[in-house]
Structure formats: structure tokens, C-alpha cells
Scaffold this motif. Structure first.
Motif, PDB file in Angstrom:
ATOM      1  N   THR A  26       0.867   4.207  -2.746  1.00 53.63           N
ATOM      2  CA  THR A  26       0.516   5.560  -2.353  1.00 53.63           C
ATOM      3  C   THR A  26       1.610   6.539  -2.744  1.00 53.63           C
TER       4      THR A  26
ATOM      5  N   ARG B   4      -8.427   9.002  -0.085  1.00 59.06           N
ATOM      6  CA  ARG B   4      -6.977   9.158  -0.141  1.00 59.06           C
ATOM      7  C   ARG B   4      -6.545   9.638  -1.525  1.00 59.06           C
TER       8      ARG B   4
ATOM      9  N   LEU C 167     -10.110   4.775   0.854  1.00 56.02           N
ATOM     10  CA  LEU C 167      -9.093   4.710  -0.194  1.00 56.02           C
ATOM     11  C   LEU C 167      -9.418   5.690  -1.324  1.00 56.02           C
TER      12      LEU C 167
ATOM     13  N   ALA D  65       0.834  -1.194   0.000  1.00 54.85           N
ATOM     14  CA  ALA D  65       0.000   0.000   0.000  1.00 54.85           C
ATOM     15  C   ALA D  65       0.871   1.248   0.000  1.00 54.85           C
TER      16      ALA D  65
ATOM     17  N   VAL E 105      -6.214   3.893  -6.714  1.00 54.70           N
ATOM     18  CA  VAL E 105      -7.171   3.328  -5.770  1.00 54.70           C
ATOM     19  C   VAL E 105      -7.081   1.818  -5.933  1.00 54.70           C
TER      20      VAL E 105
ATOM     21  N   ASN F  25      -5.175   7.025   7.395  1.00 55.91           N
ATOM     22  CA  ASN F  25      -5.271   6.306   6.132  1.00 55.91           C
ATOM     23  C   ASN F  25      -5.689   7.235   4.997  1.00 55.91           C
TER      24      ASN F  25
ATOM     25  N   GLN G 246     -13.160   1.100   1.607  1.00 52.74           N
ATOM     26  CA  GLN G 246     -12.898   1.438   0.216  1.00 52.74           C
ATOM     27  C   GLN G 246     -13.116   2.926  -0.020  1.00 52.74           C
TER      28      GLN G 246
ATOM     29  N   GLY H 146      -3.996  -1.657  -0.137  1.00 54.14           N
ATOM     30  CA  GLY H 146      -4.642  -0.395   0.167  1.00 54.14           C
ATOM     31  C   GLY H 146      -4.530   0.075   1.594  1.00 54.14           C
ATOM     32  N   VAL H 147      -5.082  -0.705   2.500  1.00 50.11           N
ATOM     33  CA  VAL H 147      -5.293  -0.223   3.868  1.00 50.11           C
ATOM     34  C   VAL H 147      -4.024  -0.372   4.707  1.00 50.11           C
TER      35      VAL H 147
ATOM     36  N   ARG I 138      -8.072  -4.339  -1.215  1.00 52.57           N
ATOM     37  CA  ARG I 138      -7.889  -3.481  -0.044  1.00 52.57           C
ATOM     38  C   ARG I 138      -6.830  -4.006   0.899  1.00 52.57           C
TER      39      ARG I 138
END
Lengths: 367, 505
Positions: free
Chosen positions: A241, B418, B415, A237, B343, B361, B412, B351-352, B347
Motif C-alpha cells: 500500500t 483502496r 482492495l 499489505a 491491487v 481498509n 476484493q 491485501g487485507v 488477499r
């Protein structure tokens, strides 16, 4: 009432309860869920108990001793915490200490000024860290393997460079080097102003305090640290990012070697001599201290305070056993027991309740 | 654990007596399966007679793999009846029972142990290969099967599976599924078996399947290559949205009617927004697929929503990652004007940050804008968190709560916050709506449209046909390359499906 309506009412009700419940938790939670907090409590209890049991434990001189003894471990613990947060480990810190001491010691015996010697030692340490960081971050090797290799390489270099001799004829700057390692503040009468009951804290201790405050500040307030924690929390992640994962990992290993170098130079000054065996086995003491202080070996979590308090806890146990007159051979058993106990309690605070853990144990027994 | 008393390693004589009255080998009645709020299967009933080859087709997410996992015993149904060889096994059906009853499955994700040899992998399925010389007997078993299915193969039973190419691993996996000792093979499920085999090997496999079926064996064949299905199966079952929508002899289908029954024929079309600018908009992204550097690139302009369509895993995610990397370093064939944010669709892995709060986050990609000197401004951070809690409707009393306290759909949304809250001009979305409920989806769709109108560019990989309707243009991917570009009213389920499959042979 139709069922859908009941349900939505129920949800509203629950959400209000949640708000109240969570607000209350955030104040208490931050303290109670922190392993470092509980270790501090345990440390306090231990200190009070020992002072009552053994009057010589609580003396100013003994406190001076204890704080000087754990300070180098805690200084390295700060660097180790940074590496642990990325999800890595650095096994080479003890050997890096040995190499740094020998490099600095050699230059001192060649009658170089103390700052040249210390600078060269620091450079040698940073080079070790850069080596570790390069192979872990940019080549993608497991940190365990790379730093295990460095553990062996740095120690071997230290032995070769020293010609397997102890270095102690430090030339003209020897008094300065000693002064750095043996300085104390505040001083008691007659040399200083401090009352007789106040411990004279060593330079090691003050360096640790300054470094810990700096690291703690960085952890809490900087974007760099947020990225560091992101890597340990979820490296994929973090990459997705746009976190510069490789660069930050590299920097983590360099910083860890930096702290080992600082600790080495302080000990060099304190003893006034350089031996190639300096720091042997320290990597395990450092890791034990940080883990007791709550840093996660899985990455993503660790605090500066935890690194200090964990190291302090280990040293106080060691000291307390000596003071209580218990055979020093028992130290290992106690220290090992506390490592496991601290992490067990840490598991409780991070999600799995102790009750569930005990339940699991009984279930195992029942089988 | 799921083995009934006495059934484990018993001699064949202790098998329950098969009921001769039924000719169905597999008999499913009203099988349902739900993953949380998502219904993967809604009451599937299916009978498969011994000695037939059943082709199973359907779009991604139609429920094929879930159904096959239930048959193989790797998933337990939420409700329904399951019968194998006349035995009611609804209760406590698992992999062990499936193996005992002769049900074998070749999954899409290969399930061989890469650290063991070919022969040792064969042994795992056949506990009776024991005692001195089991390795030799296992080698003979798997070698013989490989010879029978893929004559002329050059796989040695002693080779370590990890050293084999993907195609050869697939061959070993298939041969193992068809191998029999005292454990008989009754049913073999082949899930996309030819996906990594070349034409010759695929033909060998399919002719072996015909032979196996002719001798009384049963095969369920899943494939996106419709020609394979049409030529090999006796009967074709079409699934859509967790149910069976067509079930006829293969001779009753043509390629066209098969595609048609996979898509929803009657559905309402969203009124398409009037687009301003279109292709004339300021160009932001131009990227060729890695597999076809000479072909026309994917183009995306300011304010555009560009869809990446096609079957799952045909190069869409690779394309998104390529563009993401192309924005950070020079990459041949990729030019990106502007900043990018992704994105993630998966997840948990991409993602997370599980240890963090919701707010942390959401803000991690925007820290650069919140610095005072070198330090993060906590006020700016909580302002951004509060703003996005409102804008995207994150259902939480406090953004300082842990991210894991949220439902999947709300995670989600974080995200999305974000990415949308960052300063990125180009938002790359990797099938981000997996497992998200319909209400959340609608909210996010409208946010995407608003942001696009405000000038952002969206590249949106999705396997859901309905989401493509929100796109201005769509690129259809197949085998790692772009095979079609559709825009405006051309974006229909039929057009996308037709392009997703290989041209009729």
C-alpha cells in the motif's frame, strides 16, 4: 413460491437483522471487547475490596506510593506498546535504563549541569534504540534477537562506565536532579492547598499522564499511527500500500528507548544516585503490564490506556499482597497467574468465545 | 486416522485381495470438488490402466492440480467415487491410504523438509527403515534411485536438503517418489517435474519414466511443455473448466490440436471498444523484464489497459513489483511517470488488514489527502468510505464493520476501492479476480474501463483468458521475459496460448 424467491427474501430479512444487530453492537462492543476495560473493572473491584479489608490500603499516602511505583513501568509500557503494535518486541528497555542512569550520573559527578547530564543520558538511550531499530527494520533481523543482544550490551556498558561503583556525589546540580525526581503535586497543608485526603501525585505519575495522553492522541488521530497499526496487521499489505514500513519500524524502537530513558532519569532523580543495575528485569514487568492491558504480542493491536492500566494492575496486586500480610514470595505466583488469566480473557474478546475455549479443554480431557 | 483397521503397517499378506477382473489401476467416477462457491472439478471420470503414462494438460485453473491432490489424498473430493487398484477407497481416502496403496506425488511446491538430509527425507516416506543403521539403508535407497534416474548426478545422501539448489531438490523429490521398500510404487504423479531441470536432466527423467512404465509402473505427467507430453505419454487427457474435454491416445494429437482443445474454440467475442490514441498516448510506464534487460520494454500510456498474460508464475508479478518499486526508487530499466497503487491478488497475505474495519481498509492508501495538519480528518475518511461503498457496491450495512465480515469477493472490492480511491495514476493489478464471483467481476470490469477512459493506466496480470479481452494491449510472458505483444483483435486465446508455450522443437 419458487426456491430462488424464498432465498432472496430470506437474505433481505437477514440483512435488516444484521443492520440492527451490528448498530447495537458497536456501542457496547467497543467497551466489552476491550481487554483494558475488563482489567479496569478488575482493578476497581480489587481496590474497593482491599480498602474495605485493610484500611491502610486506601490512604492517600499509599496511593501516592502505588502511583509513583507503577509510573516508570507504565511510561516504558507506552514505548513497548508501540513496538508490540509493529509485531516486534523490545527486551532491552531494562538495560537501557541502566546505561542512561550511569551516563547521566557520570556527567553529574563530573560537575556538569543537570541538563547536559540528562541530555547525554537521553542521547545514549536513543542511540540504543537506533541500534535496535536499524538491525530490525533495515537489516531485517528478528527483534527478539537484536534486543536480546542490546539487553546484554547496554548492561555491560553501564557496568564498565560506572567502574562497577554506585554514583551519588552529584556536584552542584544535585538538588535540581533530586527535585525533578521527587517533586509532588498537589501538595497538602502546610506546604500546599490540597486537603489531607488527597494523594500527592509524584512527578513520575504526571509525566506518565502527559505521555499517555500524547500517545493515545497520536494512536487515534494521526496517519503515522494508522501506518504503525497497518504494519502489525499485515506487513506485506502495508508495503504494497506504500506504507514506509522500514522507517516507521525504526522510529518505533527509538521511541521505546526514549521512554526507557525518561523512566531512568526520573528514577535517578528520585533515588539521588545512579547504579548500573537499575532496571534489571524490568523488561519482563513492562511486557507483562502491556500484555495485561491488552496489547497483542502478534502485533496490530494495543492502546495507551491499556499500557497504563496493565502496569497499574500489576502494582496494585503487589501492594495488596503486602498490605494483606501475605508472604512477599507469593507475588510472582499471583502476578504470573494474572498474566495468563488476562490473556485468556483477551482471547475471549477477540473472536474465540470462552465457551469454545472451555469446550476445547473438555475435548482435550476426554481424549 | 484414515487408515482402516488392520491396514496400517500390516504385512503385505493382509492387503485386500486385488480384483483381477479390472485392469484399471486408478478409477475415478464423477469426482467433484468445490472450494466455497468455486467449482474446481465438475464430475471428472477417469480410468488409468496399469503400465501406462498419461499426459495431463490444461490451462491454469483447469483443475489438474486439484484432481491430482485428490489422487494423492491431500484433498478430499466433495462427491464422487475413487478406486485404486481395484479397491473402492471413496470413503476416508487420505495421504496414509495413498502411501499404503503405492500412490506417490511430486508436487509443484516441493515437499521435502529443508532442515533434514536427503537420506532422512527418504526415511519419512518409508517407516520400515528403522532400527540400527537405518540412515545407511535410507542413503543406499535414495542414492540408488538417484543413480538410476539421473546417472552422473553428484548429490550426497548426507547433504542437508536446504543446501541444495532448486534443481537438485527437485531431483531428490523425484527419486524419493520412485523409491520402493516394502511399500511398493504403483503410480507416480509428476506435476511439472521438469520446470526446474535443465534439458539433459529432463531427458534423463523422461527416459526413466518410459522405462518405469515399460516395467508395469504407471505415471501421470503434468507439463506445460507440450513436446514432453507428446513424446512421453501413451495417452493424453485435456482438462478445461474442471472437466475432461479430450481423452485420446497421444498419437491422435498434434501440438496444434492439443493447444486448440485446451482453449475454448467457440466463444462469443466482446465488442471491442474503439480506442482513441492507442500507442500515441502519453507514456507513463516503460519497464524491461529483469531477465531480458536488452529486449523491448513493456510500455503503458495514459488511459490504457495493458494485460500481462502467459502461464502463471512466468514473471508477471515480478514485473508489477518492479514497476511499483521503480515508482519509489531509481531502478535500472524502469521509468514510471506518476503514482502507483497495487491491487493484490493474494488477499490474505498481501491485501487485507484483518483487524480493521472495511472503511479503514479502504482509506489506508489515501490518508495523505485527508490530513488536517498532522491529523486524519474523520469526516473526510467516512465520506470516502461511504462514496466507495456506493461506487463499487460493497455489500455491507456499515463500513465500520470488520473487513472479515465480508465475503471474499467483497473484500476484493475493498482492495479495488483502496487503489482506485487513492491518487495513483497507474493501477497495478496482480491477478486480482481469483475466487471472485462472476457478478462482481462484471461490475469491476466496467469500473476499470470507466477509470481508464478518465485517464488512468491499468497494468493487469491475469491468468483468465476472458479478462484479457478487456485489455487494449497484451504482453505475453514466458520464463520471466516478454515473448509477444498483442493488440486489439490479435488478442485471442489461440495467439496467447501459442506464445505461452515454447516454440515447437
Amino acid at each position: 413460491m419458487p426456491p430462488s424467491q424464498t432465498q432472496s427474501l430470506g437474505e433481505d430479512h437477514a440483512s435488516i437483522a444484521d443492520v440492527v444487530g451490528i448498530k447495537e453492537q458497536t456501542v457496547l462492543q467497543s467497551m466489552l471487547t476491550s481487554q483494558a476495560f475488563w482489567v479496569s473493572v478488575a482493578l476497581l473491584v480489587l481496590v474497593v475490596f482491599m480498602s474495605w479489608l485493610q484500611p491502610s490500603f486506601g490512604t492517600a499516602d499509599n496511593i501516592t506510593n502505588i502511583t509513583r511505583n507503577f509510573a516508570p513501568i507504565a511510561i516504558m509500557g507506552l514505548g513497548m506498546t508501540v513496538v508490540l503494535i509493529t509485531g516486534g518486541i523490545d527486551l532491552s528497555v531494562g538495560s537501557v535504563m541502566g546505561l542512561v542512569a550511569i551516563v547521566a550520573g557520570l556527567l553529574l559527578t563530573w560537575h556538569q549541569p543537570w541538563y547536559v547530564a540528562f541530555g547525554a543520558g537521553l542521547l545514549a538511550g536513543l542511540a540504543c534504540g537506533a541500534f535496535n531499530g536499524f538491525f530490525v527494520a533495515y537489516v531485517g533481523m528478528p527483534s527478539f534477537v537484536v534486543t536480546l543482544g542490546m539487553l546484554s550490551i547496554a548492561r555491560s556498558l553501564a557496568v564498565v562506565l560506572s567502574g562497577n561503583q554506585m554514583l551519588y556525589q552529584f556536584g552542584p546540580d544535585a538538588p535540581i536532579v533530586k527535585a525533578i525526581g521527587q517533586a509532588k503535586w498537589p501538595l497538602r497543608a502546610p506546604a500546599g492547598w490540597a486537603p489531607h485526603w488527597m494523594p500527592e501525585f509524584s512527578s513520575h505519575f504526571w509525566v506518565m499522564v502527559v505521555l499517555a495522553l500524547a500517545v493515545g492522541f497520536v494512536f487515534i488521530f494521526t496517519a503515522w499511527a494508522r501506518h504503525l497499526f497497518a504494519i502489525g496487521g499485515n506487513e506485506n499489505a502495508a508495503r504494497m500500500t506504500g506504507v514506509p514500513v522500514d522507517r516507521i519500524k525504526f522510529q518505533a524502537y527509538v521511541f521505546c528507548a526514549f521512554t526507557a530513558s525518561i523512566a531512568s532519569l526520573l528514577l535517578l532523580g528520585y533515588s539521588g544516585s545512579a547504579i548500573n543495575a537499575m532496571g534489571t528485569g524490568y523488561e519482563l514487568r513492562v511486557i507483562a503490564g502491556t500484555v495485561i492491558g491488552g496489547a497483542s504480542l502478534m502485533g496490530g493491536y494495543g492502546t495507551a490506556f491499556g499500557a497504563v492500566i496493565g502496569s497499574a494492575f500489576l502494582e496494585v496486586i503487589r501492594n495488596a499482597l503486602l498490605m494483606a500480610g501475605i508472604d512477599s514470595n507469593w507475588q510472582g505466583a499471583f502476578v504470573g497467574g494474572f498474566i495468563i488469566l488476562a490473556v485468556l480473557l483477551g482471547m475471549q474478546t477477540s473472536g474465540r468465545s470462552l465457551k469454545a475455549l472451555l469446550g476445547g479443554m473438555f475435548a482435550l480431557k476426554g481424549r | 486416522m484414515n487408515i482402516r483397521p488392520g491396514a496400517g503397517h500390516s504385512a503385505p499378506g493382509r492387503f485386500p485381495v486385488m480384483q483381477a477382473t479390472t485392469s484399471s489401476l486408478i478409477s475415478l467416477g464423477g469426482v467433484e470438488k468445490a472450494f466455497g462457491a468455486v467449482r474446481a472439478l465438475s464430475g471428472v471420470s477417469l480410468d488409468v490402466a496399469a503400465g501406462t503414462c498419461v499426459g495431463l494438460v490444461g490451462h491454469n485453473g483447469a483443475g489438474k492440480s486439484t484432481l491430482m491432490n485428490i489422487l494423492a489424498g491431500t484433498l478430499q473430493p466433495s462427491a464422487g467415487r475413487l478406486g485404486v487398484a481395484g479397491e473402492d477407497v471413496s470413503a476416508g481416502y487420505g495421504v496414509a491410504t495413498a502411501n499404503r496403496l503405492g500412490v506417490r506425488c511430486v508436487f509443484q511446491e516441493l515437499s521435502l523438509c529443508p532442515n533434514l538430509s536427503v537420506a532422512e527425507n527418504a526415511r519419512i516416506l518409508h517407516p520400515s527403515l528403522k532400527g540400527l543403521g537405518w540412515r545407511r539403508r535410507a542413503a543406499a535407497l535414495i542414492g540408488g534411485k538417484l543413480d538410476a534416474i539421473f546417472p552422473g548426478h553428484d548429490i550426497e545422501p548426507g547433504q542437508i536438503v536446504g543446501d541444495l539448489s532448486i534443481a537438485r531438490r527437485q531431483m531428490v523429490e523425484i527419486a524419493r517418489a520412485f523409491s520402493a521398500t516394502d511399500r511398493n510404487v504403483r503410480l507416480v504423479i509428476l506435476d511439472e517435474p521438469t520446470s526446474s531441470l535443465d534439458g539433459v536432466l529432463a531427458a534423463q527423467l523422461l527416459s526413466f519414466v518410459r522405462g518405469f512404465v515399460a516395467e508395469g509402473g504407471t505415471v501421470i505427467l503434468i507439463s506445460h511443455l507440450l513436446a514432453e507430453i507428446l513424446n512421453t505419454s501413451d495417452r493424453i487427457v485435456v482438462m478445461r473448466d474442471g472437466g475432461i474435454v479430450a481423452d485420446r491416445p497421444a498419437s491422435g494429437f498434434s501440438r496444434a490440436s492439443l493447444v486448440e482443445s485446451m482453449g475454448s474454440v467457440a466463444r462469443e467475442m466482446d465488442a471491442r471498444h474503439a480506442r482513441t490514441g492507442g500507442g500515441a498516448a502519453e507514456r507513463r510506464v516503460s519497464a524491461t523484464a529483469k531477465r531480458q534487460p536488452e529486449a523491448a520494454p513493456l510500455i503503458a500510456g495514459r488511459g490504457e489497459i495493458v494485460g500481462l498474460a502467459g502461464l502463471g508464475g512466468h514473471g508477471q508479478t515480478d514485473m508489477l513489483v518492479r514497476i511499483f518499486e521503480g515508482a519509489r526508487m531509481r531502478t535500472a530499466g524502469v521509468t514510471v511517470e506518476g503514482r502507483t497503487a497495487i491491487v493484490a491478488g493474494d488477499r490474505q497475505t498481501d491485501g487485507v488488514f484483518p483487524l480493521w474495519s472495511i472503511g479503514e481498509n479502504a482509506t489506508i492508501a489515501s490518508l495523505g489527502r485527508m490530513l488536517r495538519g498532522m491529523l486524519i480528518d474523520p469526516d473526510a475518511e467516512s465520506r470516502m468510505a461511504a462514496e466507495w461503498k456506493e461506487r463499487i457496491g460493497i455489500r455491507t450495512p456499515d463500513m465500520r464493520n470488520p473487513i472479515l465480515s465480508l465475503s471474499g469477493g467483497n473484500q476484493q472490492k475493498v482492495l479495488f476501492a483502496r487503489a482506485l480511491g487513492s491518487d495513483a495514476d497507474i493501477i497495478l493489478m496482480d491477478d486480482p479476480m481469483r475466487g471472485v464471483d462472476i457478478g462482481t467481476k462484471q461490475e469491476v470490469y466496467s469500473i476499470i474501463r470507466r477509470e481508464a477512459d478518465a485517464g488512468r493506466t491499468f497494468l493487469w496480470y491475469t491468468t483468465e483468458m476472458d479478462e484479457l479481452k478487456h485489455c487494449d494491449r497484451v504482453y505475453v510472458f514466458r520464463n520471466g521475459g516478454i515473448v509477444a505483444e498483442l493488440s486489439g483483435d490479435e488478442i485471442t486465446e489461440d495467439r496467447v496460448l501459442h506464445s505461452s508455450f515454447e516454440p515447437a522443437a
